[in-house]
Design an enzyme around this catalytic site. Structure first.
Site, PDB file in Angstrom:
ATOM      1  N   GLY A   1       0.770  -1.240   0.000  1.00 21.71           N
ATOM      2  CA  GLY A   1       0.000   0.000   0.000  1.00 21.71           C
ATOM      3  C   GLY A   1       0.800   1.289   0.000  1.00 21.71           C
ATOM      4  O   GLY A   1       0.215   2.367  -0.073  1.00 21.71           O
ATOM      5  N   ASP A   2       2.124   1.210   0.095  1.00 23.40           N
ATOM      6  CA  ASP A   2       2.911   2.454   0.166  1.00 23.40           C
ATOM      7  C   ASP A   2       4.286   2.251  -0.459  1.00 23.40           C
ATOM      8  O   ASP A   2       5.305   2.648   0.100  1.00 23.40           O
ATOM      9  CB  ASP A   2       3.049   2.892   1.627  1.00 23.40           C
ATOM     10  CG  ASP A   2       3.468   4.351   1.767  1.00 23.40           C
ATOM     11  OD1 ASP A   2       3.350   5.109   0.782  1.00 23.40           O
ATOM     12  OD2 ASP A   2       3.922   4.731   2.864  1.00 23.40           O
ATOM     13  N   LEU A   3       4.306   1.634  -1.635  1.00 21.46           N
ATOM     14  CA  LEU A   3       5.576   1.340  -2.303  1.00 21.46           C
ATOM     15  C   LEU A   3       6.098   2.590  -2.995  1.00 21.46           C
ATOM     16  O   LEU A   3       5.431   3.144  -3.873  1.00 21.46           O
ATOM     17  CB  LEU A   3       5.359   0.220  -3.327  1.00 21.46           C
ATOM     18  CG  LEU A   3       6.565  -0.609  -3.727  1.00 21.46           C
ATOM     19  CD1 LEU A   3       7.073  -1.419  -2.535  1.00 21.46           C
ATOM     20  CD2 LEU A   3       6.215  -1.532  -4.885  1.00 21.46           C
TER      21      LEU A   3
END
Length: 212
Positions: free
Chosen positions: A49-51
């Site tokens: 979700g936060d690459l």
């Protein structure tokens, strides 16, 4: 991590040394392999979700590790059931469907990986000043395919080859890498490249380059 983050290597003026082409592809292969593991080989599918570059950390051997699981979600559980509208800090890396409130998905992570790949290879952030009036990092890379890819690759990643045959093979590899980034970051989630295919493609490109 001893070697900081990908963001440090790409954008920090404190880093006088730069990543060469093989290092970049190895890092991308490491990240794709980590995503493949999270999505397809854990007992419960994990969505990151936060690459983004600041969350990709490099150890002493320059092996990439995916960090910061603060927004991660376990599929099929009630733990961290983030709607994508709650995802912060991912401007430029989050897919369009998250902007209309869609749930986090594995294909959303694949989109983020595609943008990450294009940033690693071009040296340009998705929020670069040049990306306005409809131009995006994805479109910038897409328009370079297949004949102008060399013009969008970060100059620090270009390796001059001694023979014409090797130079042609190198350019074919660069085209193949950019295609992976473009196919991972298309707007339509079902049309995005599967992460396990990206792993295989990147490994194949590495094998070719190592044999030049």
């Amino acid at each position: 991590m001893p070697n900081g983050s990908i963001h440090d290597w790409l954008h920090s003026s404190a880093n006088t040394s730069k990543l060469n082409l093989l290092q970049r592809i190895n890092i991308l292969r490491d990240v794709a392999t980590a995503l493949d593991y999270l999505h397809n080989h854990c007992q419960t599918t994990i969505l990151h979700g936060d690459l983004k570059p600041s969350n990709i950390l490099l150890d002493a051997d320059m092996v990439a590790h995916v960090g910061d699981f603060g927004l991660a979600r376990l599929v099929g559980t009630n733990l961290n059931q983030n709607s994508a509208t709650g995802v912060k800090g991912t401007i430029g890396y989050a897919p369009r469907e998250y902007g209309i409130g869609s749930e986090m998905t594995s294909s959303g992570d694949v989109y983020s990986f595609g943008i990450l790949l294009l940033e690693v290879m071009t040296g340009k952030r998705p929020i670069d000043d040049m990306f306005k009036e409809g131009l995006s990092l994805h479109k910038f890379a897409y328009m370079a395919l297949p004949d102008h890819v060399i013009n969008v690759i970060d100059g620090d990643a270009i390796v001059l080859q001694s023979t014409e045959a090797n130079a042609n093979k190198m350019e074919e590899c660069l085209v193949a890498i950019i295609k992976i980034g473009v196919l991972c970051s298309v707007d339509s989630p079902p049309q995005r490249m599967k992460i396990e295919i990206a792993v295989n493609e990147l490994q194949h490109i590495l094998d070719v380059l190592l044999n030049l």
